[in-house]
Enzyme design. Structure first.
Site, short mmCIF file in Angstrom:
data_model
loop_
_atom_site.label_atom_id
_atom_site.label_comp_id
_atom_site.label_asym_id
_atom_site.label_seq_id
_atom_site.Cartn_x
_atom_site.Cartn_y
_atom_site.Cartn_z
N SER A 54 6.96 9.77 -5.82
CA SER A 54 6.42 11.08 -5.40
C SER A 54 5.48 10.88 -4.21
CB SER A 54 5.61 11.70 -6.54
OG SER A 54 6.42 11.81 -7.68
N ARG A 63 -3.72 10.78 -11.81
CA ARG A 63 -3.49 9.96 -10.60
C ARG A 63 -4.81 9.51 -9.95
NH1 ARG A 63 0.37 10.30 -12.86
NH2 ARG A 63 2.50 10.70 -12.18
N GLU A 66 0.13 11.00 -2.28
CA GLU A 66 -0.16 10.10 -3.40
C GLU A 66 -0.26 8.64 -2.94
OE1 GLU A 66 2.03 10.73 -7.18
OE2 GLU A 66 2.34 8.57 -7.15
C1 LIG Z 1 10.93 4.74 -6.63
C2 LIG Z 1 9.47 4.88 -7.02
C3 LIG Z 1 9.12 5.56 -8.18
C4 LIG Z 1 7.77 5.70 -8.55
N1 LIG Z 1 7.46 6.36 -9.70
C5 LIG Z 1 6.18 6.48 -10.10
C6 LIG Z 1 5.85 7.18 -11.31
O1 LIG Z 1 6.72 7.64 -12.03
N2 LIG Z 1 4.54 7.29 -11.64
C7 LIG Z 1 3.55 6.75 -10.87
O2 LIG Z 1 2.39 6.90 -11.25
N3 LIG Z 1 3.85 6.07 -9.73
C8 LIG Z 1 5.11 5.94 -9.33
N4 LIG Z 1 5.42 5.28 -8.17
C9 LIG Z 1 4.33 4.74 -7.34
C10 LIG Z 1 4.04 3.24 -7.59
O3 LIG Z 1 5.13 2.59 -8.17
C11 LIG Z 1 2.83 3.04 -8.48
O4 LIG Z 1 1.69 3.65 -7.93
C12 LIG Z 1 2.53 1.55 -8.71
O5 LIG Z 1 1.53 1.40 -9.69
C13 LIG Z 1 2.09 0.84 -7.44
O6 LIG Z 1 2.07 -0.53 -7.74
P1 LIG Z 1 2.17 -1.64 -6.61
O7 LIG Z 1 1.92 -2.95 -7.26
O8 LIG Z 1 3.46 -1.51 -5.90
O9 LIG Z 1 0.96 -1.24 -5.69
P2 LIG Z 1 0.86 -1.37 -4.11
O10 LIG Z 1 1.76 -0.39 -3.46
O11 LIG Z 1 1.03 -2.79 -3.71
O12 LIG Z 1 -0.65 -0.94 -3.88
C14 LIG Z 1 -1.04 0.41 -4.09
C15 LIG Z 1 -2.57 0.48 -3.99
O13 LIG Z 1 -3.16 -0.27 -5.04
C16 LIG Z 1 -3.96 -1.34 -4.50
N5 LIG Z 1 -3.75 -2.48 -5.39
C17 LIG Z 1 -2.59 -3.04 -5.75
N6 LIG Z 1 -2.82 -4.05 -6.61
C18 LIG Z 1 -4.16 -4.11 -6.78
C19 LIG Z 1 -5.03 -4.94 -7.55
N7 LIG Z 1 -4.58 -5.92 -8.33
N8 LIG Z 1 -6.37 -4.72 -7.46
C20 LIG Z 1 -6.87 -3.74 -6.68
N9 LIG Z 1 -6.10 -2.92 -5.94
C21 LIG Z 1 -4.76 -3.11 -5.99
C22 LIG Z 1 -3.45 -1.55 -3.10
O14 LIG Z 1 -4.45 -2.11 -2.27
C23 LIG Z 1 -3.11 -0.13 -2.69
O15 LIG Z 1 -4.28 0.55 -2.34
C24 LIG Z 1 6.75 5.12 -7.76
C25 LIG Z 1 7.12 4.42 -6.59
C26 LIG Z 1 8.46 4.30 -6.22
C27 LIG Z 1 8.82 3.53 -4.99
#
Ligand SMILES: Cc1cc2nc3c(=O)[nH]c(=O)nc-3n(C[C@H](O)[C@H](O)[C@H](O)COP(=O)(O)OP(=O)(O)OC[C@H]3O[C@@H](n4cnc5c(N)ncnc54)[C@H](O)[C@@H]3O)c2cc1C
Length: 366
Positions: A254, A175, A358
């Protein structure tokens, strides 16, 4: 509004969509957080870079938003420019895959499985964008993106250039990555993967629960499509697949990472477990390298007394998974953080272990 025209260095670029005093809650899976002073949506790399440069030149704070599935935004919102990345691009050449940052991750995973490739099938159902996957080295069900990412193309806000970082320079660990370590430096534009042309078979299954559910042994390969479907079914049963109708999925997945303990910390933890639960109880423990041990945040939370569905307010623990804190519909970010602090304090009091959140917090902290 003028359509984008120039390249990444064109300073006259105007992002296609611009809103002021824009609510951010609908852009997050928690549905929480106040407005941003300004919200831009960029659909090309050039627009992304143009918007980032413009914010940096004017000294405006910048928040990058992908799918909003790992974000806890404060009730007061964000004073600055929020930049939503909505770029598109799925380019496959044999086992080499390049994804634009704005691609929907779980859809991209499905396409790789359809193309007969192995390596991402167990990451199906993880919400959010492809560009966010390197940030916290997304992982689930025995796979992590760090195993298949070959290169990350990012805009470096420090040097003001687009760089190509090979996997070895991304500092991936559980992570974690250099992108998470330096949150205000890199904006991910594209992510490149090297996948196995496996003729439709999965990578060897590494997660006991998946192997059990499929009636095979760990290390076996199965049809990748079946592995993907099994993971999606297992995840849905835990509220880990987005469903707008199901408040158990109004979460960031999580909420806490699994603690990694040094030897002395682990010994102290074992002593607390023996004291509290009896000497016969063995907590989950996995080697985490360099003499350290990873234990389970879900186990700690549950054994500290915070069981599924815990809470009476508008923010509660999911009824399907102890690790997910959820918005039952009317919560504020402060409600969520109050619950998170209660869990952190309770686990610390019970076991002496400090849980770490996280999701990324914006304008607030635990
Ligand atoms: C129901 C659910 C289940 C999940 N299961 C998992 C799992 O199994 N494993 C896991 O690892 N995670 C899990 N997650 C967490 C999440 O889905 C991941 O961390 C995912 O990669 C976040 O992507 P996002 O585009 O939504 O990021 P965001 O929430 O939009 O952003 C998260 C962070 O990344 C930064 N960011 C986003 N895009 C970029 C970019 N292009 N360049 C630089 N920085 C950026 C943002 O500024 C922020 O700091 C889960 C979340 C939910 C709601």
């Amino acid at each position: 509004m003028a359509p984008p025209s120039g390249g990444a260095t064109d300073r006259t670029l105007v992002p296609v969509q611009e809103l002021h005093d824009a609510p951010l809650a609908p852009l997050t899976t928690f549905r929480l957080g106040g407005p941003a002073t300004r919200l831009l949506t960029a659909t090309t790399d050039a627009e992304v870079v143009g918007a980032v440069r413009e914010a940096d030149d004017s000294g405006t704070p910048l928040l990058i938003i992908g799918g909003g599935s790992n974000l806890v935004i404060g009730d007061k919102g964000f004073e600055g420019t929020a930049l939503r990345i909505a770029t598109k691009g799925f380019v496959l050449d044999g086992g080499s895959l390049e994804l634009a940052a704005g691609e929907v991750w779980t859809d991209a995973v499905a396409r790789t499985v359809e193309a007969g490739l192995a390596g991402l099938e167990c990451l199906a159902g993880v919400p959010g964008s492809a560009g966010a996957t390197p940030i916290q080295n997304v992982g689930a069900y025995g796979q992590e993106v760090s195993s298949t990412i070959t290169e990350v193309v990012a805009y470096d806000r420090r040097t003001r250039e687009t760089v190509v970082l090979p996997n070895s320079e991304c500092d991936f660990s559980y992570r974690h990555s250099r992108f998470k370590a330096e949150p205000d430096r890199y904006v991910v534009l594209r992510v490149r993967f090297g996948l196995e042309e496996s003729g439709g078979l999965s990578a060897p299954l590494k997660y006991p629960e998946t192997a059990r559910a499929m009636g095979v042994e760990e290390g076996d390969r199965v049809p990748a499509a079946a592995a993907r479907e099994t993971v999606l079914r297992l995840r849905a049963g835990k509220g880990m697949v987005l469903d707008p109708e199901d408040h158990d999925t109004w979460s960031a997945g999580s909420f806490f990472t699994n603690p990694i303990l040094e030897q002395a910390e682990f010994d102290a933890f074992l002593a607390r477990v023996a004291d509290r639960l009896g000497p016969e109880v063995a907590p989950p423990a996995f080697p985490a390298g360099e003499g350290r041990t990873k234990t389970s945040a879900a186990w700690l939370i549950d054994r500290a007394g915070f069981t599924k569905g815990y809470g009476t307010g508008p923010a509660r623990i999911s009824t399907k998974h102890t690790l997910a804190l959820t918005n039952r519909g009317a919560a504020t970010t402060e409600d969520l953080l109050a619950l998170a602090r209660e869990v952190v304090d309770g686990v610390h009091a019970a076991f002496g272990v400090t849980l770490v959140n996280e999701p990324v917090t914006v304008g607030v902290s635990l």
